[in-house]
Design an enzyme around this catalytic site. Structure first.
Site, short mmCIF file in Angstrom:
data_model
loop_
_atom_site.label_atom_id
_atom_site.label_comp_id
_atom_site.label_asym_id
_atom_site.label_seq_id
_atom_site.Cartn_x
_atom_site.Cartn_y
_atom_site.Cartn_z
N LEU A 57 0.84 -1.19 0.00
CA LEU A 57 0.00 0.00 0.00
C LEU A 57 0.88 1.25 0.00
O LEU A 57 0.96 1.99 0.97
CB LEU A 57 -0.93 -0.02 1.22
CG LEU A 57 -2.17 0.89 1.17
CD1 LEU A 57 -3.03 0.56 -0.03
CD2 LEU A 57 -2.98 0.72 2.45
N HIS A 58 1.58 1.47 -1.14
CA HIS A 58 2.42 2.65 -1.25
C HIS A 58 1.58 3.82 -1.77
O HIS A 58 0.35 3.77 -1.78
CB HIS A 58 3.64 2.37 -2.15
CG HIS A 58 3.30 1.98 -3.55
ND1 HIS A 58 3.26 2.89 -4.59
CD2 HIS A 58 2.96 0.78 -4.09
CE1 HIS A 58 2.94 2.27 -5.71
NE2 HIS A 58 2.75 0.99 -5.43
N ALA A 59 2.22 4.90 -2.22
CA ALA A 59 1.49 6.15 -2.49
C ALA A 59 0.40 5.99 -3.55
O ALA A 59 -0.72 6.47 -3.38
CB ALA A 59 2.47 7.24 -2.90
N GLU A 71 -1.15 -3.36 -10.61
CA GLU A 71 0.31 -3.43 -10.63
C GLU A 71 0.83 -4.85 -10.86
O GLU A 71 2.04 -5.05 -10.98
CB GLU A 71 0.88 -2.91 -9.32
CG GLU A 71 0.58 -1.45 -9.09
CD GLU A 71 1.16 -0.91 -7.80
OE1 GLU A 71 1.14 0.31 -7.62
OE2 GLU A 71 1.61 -1.73 -6.96
#
Length: 242
Positions: free
Chosen positions: A160-162, A236
């Site tokens: 859960l990155h930007a 992704e």
């Protein structure tokens, strides 16, 4: 939507920070203006800041984000020069993180005061990452009747990155619901899914299990939308299996 004015001593710095933030927004973008530099050099100009506020000013208000301390002085003086009657808040939040968090939340149609709070707390996620123990979680919403909950495992390689966090904020912003997110693997949270900074503070990585708890008329739909993002790995993909 609210308008945003970015005040910096350096046009290149401001433009780069805005460009970075825009990578996190999909769909409608709030009105945003840069007021940076003086006469082709470094510095800030109160008149330019006032003009930028007047350009983006509207019924929802304007949030001003600044870099160095003297930019705050220019922004304060600009409030006396504006012709618009729109409400203006000058934020004390960090520059790059604040622009990113503020733009993402503003794009959901969040009110001025809520966006200003998000920008002010925009360093919380970074500070939490640097401390041996997680810092205090952002306040979760009060529990309501008829919650809708789900547990999911993060499958995308970077967790859960930007970018995924921004997708969470934008997805929830379209519903009449509040969704809290907890990292069950680390015991961090809950935080509201409407806060980019809160979501980043969870430190949720691939393989971590997170919990979604929703309240409100659209809670089931909102939770379902977030589960779809998780199931798709936020677009992704997943690592190839050997």
């Amino acid at each position: 939507m609210i308008g945003l004015v970015i005040v910096s001593h350096s046009p290149r710095l401001a433009e780069a920070a805005v460009e970075l933030a825009l990578q996190m927004v999909h769909g409608s973008v709030p009105a945003i203006r840069v007021a940076a530099g003086v006469g082709g050099g470094f510095g800030t100009d109160a008149a330019a800041v006032a003009a930028a506020i007047d350009e983006v000013g509207g019924p929802d208000g304007v949030l001003v984000i600044t870099d160095l301390g003297s930019a705050v002085l220019s922004a304060g003086l600009a409030l006396e020069l504006t012709e618009s009657s729109t409400e203006v808040i000058v934020s004390g939040g960090p520059f790059v993180e604040g622009i990113t968090a503020g733009l993402v939340l503003a794009a959901t149609g969040a009110p001025l005061a809520e966006v200003a709070r998000e920008v002010s707390s925009a360093l919380d996620a970074k500070v939490a990452q640097l401390e041996p123990l997680p810092g205090p979680a952002l306040p979760a919403s009060a529990a309501g009747p008829d919650p809708h909950s789900a547990d999911e495992v993060l499958i995308n390689p970077e967790g859960l990155h930007a970018r995924p966090a921004a997708m969470f904020v934008q997805a929830v912003g379209g519903f009449d619901a509040v969704v809290d997110v907890t990292n069950l693997t680390t015991g961090t949270g809950p935080v509201t899914a409407k806060s980019l900074i809160g979501l980043l503070s969870l430190g949720a990585k691939q393989g971590h299990r997170i919990r979604l708890d929703g309240q409100g008329p659209d809670a089931a739909t909102a939770v379902g939308a977030l589960r779809s993002l998780l199931a798709d790995g936020f677009g992704e993909g997943t690592p190839a299996r050997g």
